[in-house]
Motif scaffolding. Structure first.
Motif, PDB file in Angstrom:
ATOM      1  N   ALA A   4     -53.660  13.910 -38.388  1.00  0.00           N
ATOM      2  CA  ALA A   4     -54.238  12.598 -38.698  1.00  0.00           C
ATOM      3  C   ALA A   4     -53.349  11.550 -38.051  1.00  0.00           C
ATOM      4  N   TRP A   5     -53.971  10.501 -37.478  1.00  0.00           N
ATOM      5  CA  TRP A   5     -53.228   9.558 -36.635  1.00  0.00           C
ATOM      6  C   TRP A   5     -53.445   8.119 -37.090  1.00  0.00           C
ATOM      7  N   ARG A   6     -52.470   7.300 -36.753  1.00  0.00           N
ATOM      8  CA  ARG A   6     -52.514   5.878 -37.086  1.00  0.00           C
ATOM      9  C   ARG A   6     -51.924   5.094 -35.918  1.00  0.00           C
ATOM     10  N   LEU A   7     -52.628   4.053 -35.468  1.00  0.00           N
ATOM     11  CA  LEU A   7     -52.153   3.220 -34.365  1.00  0.00           C
ATOM     12  C   LEU A   7     -51.530   1.945 -34.912  1.00  0.00           C
ATOM     13  N   ARG A   8     -50.278   1.718 -34.557  1.00  0.00           N
ATOM     14  CA  ARG A   8     -49.587   0.472 -34.866  1.00  0.00           C
ATOM     15  C   ARG A   8     -49.404  -0.313 -33.569  1.00  0.00           C
ATOM     16  N   PRO A   9     -49.017  -1.581 -33.655  1.00  0.00           N
ATOM     17  CA  PRO A   9     -48.880  -2.354 -32.413  1.00  0.00           C
ATOM     18  C   PRO A   9     -47.934  -1.730 -31.393  1.00  0.00           C
ATOM     19  N   ASP A  10     -46.815  -1.129 -31.846  1.00  0.00           N
ATOM     20  CA  ASP A  10     -45.817  -0.619 -30.919  1.00  0.00           C
ATOM     21  C   ASP A  10     -45.762   0.899 -30.835  1.00  0.00           C
ATOM     22  N   MET A  11     -46.444   1.593 -31.742  1.00  0.00           N
ATOM     23  CA  MET A  11     -46.383   3.051 -31.774  1.00  0.00           C
ATOM     24  C   MET A  11     -47.702   3.654 -32.232  1.00  0.00           C
ATOM     25  N   GLN A  12     -47.929   4.880 -31.790  1.00  0.00           N
ATOM     26  CA  GLN A  12     -49.002   5.695 -32.342  1.00  0.00           C
ATOM     27  C   GLN A  12     -48.337   6.814 -33.130  1.00  0.00           C
ATOM     28  N   PHE A  52     -45.194  20.297 -42.361  1.00  0.00           N
ATOM     29  CA  PHE A  52     -45.758  19.215 -41.560  1.00  0.00           C
ATOM     30  C   PHE A  52     -44.683  18.707 -40.612  1.00  0.00           C
ATOM     31  N   THR A  53     -45.108  17.907 -39.647  1.00  0.00           N
ATOM     32  CA  THR A  53     -44.175  17.146 -38.828  1.00  0.00           C
ATOM     33  C   THR A  53     -44.818  15.806 -38.502  1.00  0.00           C
ATOM     34  N   VAL A  54     -43.994  14.817 -38.195  1.00  0.00           N
ATOM     35  CA  VAL A  54     -44.493  13.497 -37.809  1.00  0.00           C
ATOM     36  C   VAL A  54     -44.211  13.285 -36.324  1.00  0.00           C
ATOM     37  N   VAL A  55     -45.188  12.752 -35.631  1.00  0.00           N
ATOM     38  CA  VAL A  55     -45.056  12.421 -34.209  1.00  0.00           C
ATOM     39  C   VAL A  55     -45.056  10.905 -34.067  1.00  0.00           C
ATOM     40  N   ALA A  56     -44.097  10.384 -33.319  1.00  0.00           N
ATOM     41  CA  ALA A  56     -44.038   8.944 -33.026  1.00  0.00           C
ATOM     42  C   ALA A  56     -44.063   8.780 -31.506  1.00  0.00           C
ATOM     43  N   ALA A  57     -45.040   8.031 -31.007  1.00  0.00           N
ATOM     44  CA  ALA A  57     -45.202   7.854 -29.560  1.00  0.00           C
ATOM     45  C   ALA A  57     -45.243   6.371 -29.214  1.00  0.00           C
ATOM     46  N   GLU A  58     -44.461   5.975 -28.228  1.00  0.00           N
ATOM     47  CA  GLU A  58     -44.494   4.588 -27.739  1.00  0.00           C
ATOM     48  C   GLU A  58     -45.846   4.312 -27.096  1.00  0.00           C
ATOM     49  N   VAL A  59     -46.398   3.132 -27.367  1.00  0.00           N
ATOM     50  CA  VAL A  59     -47.672   2.761 -26.743  1.00  0.00           C
ATOM     51  C   VAL A  59     -47.399   2.071 -25.416  1.00  0.00           C
ATOM     52  N   LEU A 108     -47.921  22.117 -30.129  1.00  0.00           N
ATOM     53  CA  LEU A 108     -47.895  20.661 -30.278  1.00  0.00           C
ATOM     54  C   LEU A 108     -47.073  20.018 -29.170  1.00  0.00           C
ATOM     55  N   THR A 109     -45.862  20.507 -28.960  1.00  0.00           N
ATOM     56  CA  THR A 109     -45.010  19.905 -27.931  1.00  0.00           C
ATOM     57  C   THR A 109     -45.604  20.109 -26.536  1.00  0.00           C
ATOM     58  N   GLU A 110     -46.288  21.220 -26.328  1.00  0.00           N
ATOM     59  CA  GLU A 110     -46.924  21.438 -25.025  1.00  0.00           C
ATOM     60  C   GLU A 110     -48.016  20.400 -24.781  1.00  0.00           C
ATOM     61  N   VAL A 111     -48.861  20.154 -25.787  1.00  0.00           N
ATOM     62  CA  VAL A 111     -49.912  19.144 -25.657  1.00  0.00           C
ATOM     63  C   VAL A 111     -49.287  17.769 -25.425  1.00  0.00           C
ATOM     64  N   LEU A 112     -48.252  17.450 -26.173  1.00  0.00           N
ATOM     65  CA  LEU A 112     -47.610  16.142 -26.026  1.00  0.00           C
ATOM     66  C   LEU A 112     -47.033  15.972 -24.625  1.00  0.00           C
ATOM     67  N   ARG A 113     -46.393  17.000 -24.109  1.00  0.00           N
ATOM     68  CA  ARG A 113     -45.790  16.894 -22.771  1.00  0.00           C
ATOM     69  C   ARG A 113     -46.851  16.788 -21.686  1.00  0.00           C
ATOM     70  N   GLN A 114     -48.009  17.376 -21.922  1.00  0.00           N
ATOM     71  CA  GLN A 114     -49.088  17.293 -20.926  1.00  0.00           C
ATOM     72  C   GLN A 114     -49.709  15.902 -20.865  1.00  0.00           C
ATOM     73  N   HIS A 115     -49.710  15.186 -22.003  1.00  0.00           N
ATOM     74  CA  HIS A 115     -50.478  13.944 -22.071  1.00  0.00           C
ATOM     75  C   HIS A 115     -49.634  12.686 -22.296  1.00  0.00           C
ATOM     76  N   ALA A 116     -48.368  12.831 -22.634  1.00  0.00           N
ATOM     77  CA  ALA A 116     -47.544  11.642 -22.912  1.00  0.00           C
ATOM     78  C   ALA A 116     -47.177  10.924 -21.620  1.00  0.00           C
ATOM     79  N   ARG A 117     -47.253   9.606 -21.669  1.00  0.00           N
ATOM     80  CA  ARG A 117     -46.810   8.772 -20.553  1.00  0.00           C
ATOM     81  C   ARG A 117     -45.630   7.890 -20.957  1.00  0.00           C
ATOM     82  N   GLN A 118     -45.389   7.779 -22.242  1.00  0.00           N
ATOM     83  CA  GLN A 118     -44.254   7.057 -22.781  1.00  0.00           C
ATOM     84  C   GLN A 118     -43.435   8.039 -23.629  1.00  0.00           C
ATOM     85  N   ARG A 119     -42.324   7.550 -24.188  1.00  0.00           N
ATOM     86  CA  ARG A 119     -41.474   8.424 -24.996  1.00  0.00           C
ATOM     87  C   ARG A 119     -42.185   8.869 -26.278  1.00  0.00           C
ATOM     88  N   VAL A 120     -41.941  10.105 -26.664  1.00  0.00           N
ATOM     89  CA  VAL A 120     -42.525  10.682 -27.875  1.00  0.00           C
ATOM     90  C   VAL A 120     -41.421  11.398 -28.648  1.00  0.00           C
TER      91      VAL A 120
END
Length: 404
Positions: free
Chosen positions: A218-226, A188-195, A241-253
């Protein structure tokens, strides 16, 4: 006159509702074998037929209006029994067909019944059945929606428990894996993305986007991170995974190192957060922990790195904003281009000698040589720390002196 005849016909049929319900249930059972309707107990199906027939016939007699709540309850029940909606609709069509046949059979016993009465009866019956069917479908959809919400709440709670690193016994871990739709063992891996804003998703539809590539998450939304827990079925999944993240991320991941046991998710989250902070502030940078040792080292101890920045880059940071950014951008490009002034010049659209001049100014101001491994390491770490720290608004300085 026609209305009275319909009322009389419905009254006669209502007296036989028990027998009609048995026959209707048998017809549905025989005609629904290929539609997964065998999960409904025989007694329950017969009772549902009695309810629908009685409801429709009482409405046709003019005694009471049609009771759509009963149909809605039956629709909810079929959803809870996991009967597919097409199978339920097939059963309803069979039932309505039988009902009309019963009406015709009774009508033919009365020689006084004319075609106008049959037309009127058919019209009235279809109006009733439309209302009953609509209520049933509505009840079915309501039950499905409630179940999906409940399931999502359960998934969200389990994701949160794993991310918080709560201890789980073997049974709890197996249950969590089953609900989340992932195996008990990884990787597994964990992804942390700034909201972008509090309560706003950083990666909308992340689970669906990854699912299209065969990646479960599976995902969880927190006030400061997804935050996401991602199952890496094959080594290629990390690249996807990293390709999808780079295509759609607008903040740091940030992406954590891989791990095999779900119970280690909390530990992986800490690494994902460090990797996230390792990206350039206010950017859509995706930082994979194992691929970015300098970035994660700089992000791992922010208070320590703040002192390193002051010590190493203090003289550069003291310059006017324009001069400071020009020198730091040049140093950044030089590092990215493997220490080649020529390649850095192409990236910055300047002459290579301009790059060398700026690098010389950096060396003079910081006291760090760009030919000494120790000096290069200190400058690299300090620059990473600067890039990872959001800058407050400042007045604009001139950039004319940086190349002088």
């Amino acid at each position: 006159m026609v209305e009275k005849e319909i009322n009389a016909l419905a009254t006669v049929l209502l007296e036989r509702v028990g027998q009609l319900a048995k026959e209707m249930a048998a017809r549905i059972r025989a005609g629904s074998r290929d539609y997964h309707y065998d999960v409904v107990p025989a007694e329950e199906l017969e009772e549902a037929c009695r309810t629908h027939l009685g409801n429709a016939l009482r409405a046709l007699t003019g005694q009471v209006p049609v009771d759509t709540e009963a149909a809605a309850r039956i629709g909810r029940r079929r959803a809870l029994q996991n009967v597919p909606l097409p199978a339920v609709m097939t059963a309803y069509r069979i039932g309505v067909k039988y009902f009309w046949e019963a009406v015709l059979a009774e009508a033919t016993t009365n020689p006084g019944v004319g075609s106008d009465m049959l037309v009127a009866a058919a019209s009235a019956m279809w109006v009733l059945q439309d209302g009953i069917t609509e209520a049933m479908v509505s009840g079915y959809h309501d039950a499905v929606a409630e179940r999906l919400v409940a399931h999502e709440h359960e998934r969200s709670a389990l994701v949160e428990a794993l991310l918080e690193g709560r201890s789980m016994d073997a049974d709890a871990a197996w249950s969590a894996a089953e609900v989340l739709g992932v195996p008990r063992k990884g990787p597994f891996t964990v992804v942390a993305a700034e909201v972008p804003h509090i309560g706003r998703q950083a990666l909308p539809e992340a689970a669906a986007l990854l699912s299209r590539r065969g990646i479960r998450s599976a995902w969880r939304l927190r006030p400061d991170m997804q935050l996401g827990i991602v199952y890496l079925r094959t080594p290629r999944d990390l690249n996807d995974l990293t390709e999808v993240l780079r295509q759609h991320a607008r903040q740091r991941v940030g992406v954590s190192p891989s791990y095999d046991d779900l119970c280690r998710t909390g530990e992986a989250l800490r690494f994902a957060k460090v990797a996230m902070r390792g990206g350039d502030a206010e950017s859509g940078a995706v930082t994979v922990f194992d691929d970015s040792p300098v970035a994660v080292a700089a992000a791992g101890a922010p208070d320590v790195m703040a002192r390193v920045v002051t010590k190493v880059l203090g003289p550069i940071e003291a310059l006017p904003a324009g001069d400071r950014e020009l020198l730091l951008d040049t140093l950044d490009a030089w590092f990215d281009c493997g220490g080649s002034a020529e390649e850095a010049a192409k990236r910055l659209y300047v002459h290579p000698n301009t790059v060398r001049l700026r690098l010389r100014r950096i060396a003079e101001r910081t006291g760090r040589s760009l030919t000494d491994p120790r000096g290069i390491t200190e400058l690299s770490l300090a620059l990473r720390a600067v890039r990872q720290t959001p800058k407050p608004p400042s007045s604009t300085g001139t950039a004319d002196t940086a190349d002088n």
